[in-house]
Structure formats: C-alpha cells, structure tokens
Write an enzyme that holds these catalytic residues in place. Sequence first.
Site, mmCIF file in Angstrom:
data_model
loop_
_atom_site.group_PDB
_atom_site.id
_atom_site.type_symbol
_atom_site.label_atom_id
_atom_site.label_comp_id
_atom_site.label_asym_id
_atom_site.label_seq_id
_atom_site.Cartn_x
_atom_site.Cartn_y
_atom_site.Cartn_z
ATOM 1 N NE ARG A 69 20.898 -17.623 -50.634
ATOM 2 C CZ ARG A 69 20.240 -17.162 -51.335
ATOM 3 N NH1 ARG A 69 21.080 -16.845 -52.494
ATOM 4 N NH2 ARG A 69 19.137 -16.846 -51.559
ATOM 5 C CB THR A 70 19.681 -23.138 -46.409
ATOM 6 O OG1 THR A 70 19.817 -21.659 -46.435
ATOM 7 C CG2 THR A 70 19.901 -23.906 -45.434
ATOM 8 C CE LYS A 97 -2.830 -37.441 -50.802
ATOM 9 N NZ LYS A 97 -2.625 -38.779 -50.945
ATOM 10 N NE ARG A 119 15.283 -22.094 -44.313
ATOM 11 C CZ ARG A 119 15.945 -21.330 -45.196
ATOM 12 N NH1 ARG A 119 15.393 -20.925 -46.290
ATOM 13 N NH2 ARG A 119 17.186 -20.933 -44.727
ATOM 14 C CG HIS A 147 19.567 -19.825 -40.875
ATOM 15 N ND1 HIS A 147 20.396 -21.186 -41.166
ATOM 16 C CD2 HIS A 147 19.449 -19.341 -42.091
ATOM 17 C CE1 HIS A 147 20.280 -21.172 -42.311
ATOM 18 N NE2 HIS A 147 19.801 -20.106 -43.054
#
Length: 326
Positions: A69-70, A97, A119, A147
Amino acid sequence: MTRLVTNPRHGALRNLLTIADLGPDVAAGIDEVMNLTDSFVEVSERTIPKVPALRGRTVVSLFFEDSTRTRLSFETAAKRLSADTMNFSVATSSVKKGESLRDTIETIEAMGVDAIVVRHSSAGVPLQIARWAQSAVINAGDGWHEHPTQALLDCYTIRQRFGDLAGRRIAIVGDIRHSRVARSDVAAFTALGAEVTLVAPPTLLPPSLEGWPVKVSHDLDEMLPELDVCYLLRMQRERMTEALIPSLREYVTRFGLDAARADRLPDDALVMHPGPMNRGVEITAEVADRPNTVIIDQVRNGVAVRMAVLFLLLGSGTGWGGEVEG
Ligand code: ASP
C-alpha cells in the site's frame, strides 16, 4: 491559521518524520493536511486525476522493508501531482554489495531529487537520512517508531464519516508493542481530541506507557458497546523475538473481531485496519467485508493524503493547479 514549521527551500513543512513534525500545534497541522486533502480527493475523482503542481520535481522511494500500500500510494500520489518518480529496489541495489546508507543517499541526491520517501526496519533511520540529505524526507514507517502518513489517512477517514474526532472513543487493538501505526495514531487521534484506549494482552503493550495519553484495557468484549472506532492491528511477527502470546488461537479467542463481537459495536461504529490484514486472526473475513469496515476507504484516502503531504513539502505554496480541468 497556525503555520507549520517554515521551510525556506520548499513549502511550509521541512520533513515529515513524526506526527510532532506537523508543528507546535499538532491539531492545526493535521487540519491543514486534512483541508488540502479535501482538494486532492476532488482531483482524484476527476476523469484525468492529475494536476501539474509538482511538475519538474522528483520523488524517490527508498524502501528497505516490504510494502504494498504505502509504496504504491506514494508513487500514485507523486504521479497525480505530475512529479517524476524513482524507485529504489534495495534487493537489486548496491546496498547488497555493502554500500553504506550514507553513500546510497549521496548517490541518489547527486541525481537531483526533491523528496525521499523512506521505510526501514530500524527506528530513527529517516531522521538520520534527513540530517544528511538536502531533499525533504518522509517517513513511510521506521521500525516500531512512527508511520505518520498512515495516521493522517486514518484521521481523514474518521473525519470523513464522523465530521471530527473530538470526543470519539477509539480502541486500538492488538500488537501495539511493535506497531509504528499505533504510535503515530495515538499522537494524531489524541491531538484531535479523541479518547484512545489500547486493548491488548499485557505482553503486546509497550514496556512503558508513561506519557502516552491513553487508557488501557485487556478486555475487548467490555469495550465494544462504547466504541466509535475499533482499530485492529496485525500481529507484527517479523518484529517479535520471543513468544509473546501463549498461542495464536488463544489470541483470536480473546481479541479477534468476529461477527458476534462486531454485532456488539454501535451501529455506526467503524472498523479500521492499516493493512495488511490477516483474515481469520485479528479480523474474520466476514467482518472485513462489512459496510462499516472502512479499510478500502483508508487505502483510497491514503493517495490524497500523500498528495497533500508531498504538496506541503515540495509545492511552491502558490497554488496546486486546481484550476486545471481534468
Ligand atoms: N502497514 C503497516 C506498517 O507498515 C502495518 C503493518 O505492517 O501491519 O506498519
């Protein structure tokens, strides 16, 4: 109107890392986002749901943790504002890496971005990025911490149904301990005058609730008849390092919202969930599909709320192009 923290480079808001970033008067800051969201809901309903407000701006999504969703919501929001979007996929990037977070940010910024949507599984990473970056930083979820855009879209969804949140009785039910949504929601809901009760077994509550402006209950059944909103949370198993409930079955028996429990809510009470839902655990499939379960409204409103946030961060402050016909 109380202004948000002034950002000399962009609009009124500098970064959105927590609900507190909305200004010293959080309620006024939320109201400003909500009012702007009304305009963007209108844009989203047009045949061509797009305005040129952020033409020439670039928004990059930097997701170190899974999201459906986000991530899609921010991307859709940026596109509807005519911004360019870049998607950074950690799994196929040089992070694998061994590139450091700081070098990754410098590399992205060298390409010329205006906003970084981040996020991460660790609390505080968006703040650290904001210290390094020239771009505006939006926290799309950091560990157990916050959030903020989820809380804003939740406020908008409740406001849409009830007009405002003042005096509304909201229970947040489930794994509050590991939930960044719960932390942002408590800050936002209480700033708007709602009475919040956390409902969970003791092991799923934060170790200390000092300073949380909430009540606590371990008994969902007792709460139901009084609620305006029953906000359910997923069991955040990816963040659990130990067994915090005797069994999922026992949790479902005491805290799962099934038809019998949902029937005990007042007729107009809302059932909410930030997604992803685990049908059959915190909510049964039948309750998930009831008319007062507004989970899809939350997702829909999320796009307009994120348009408002991006516009506040990156817009020139001289208008959002609402005059452009769709
Ligand atoms: N989608 C929300 C979050 O990212 C809730 C969840 O994952 O359960 O925090």
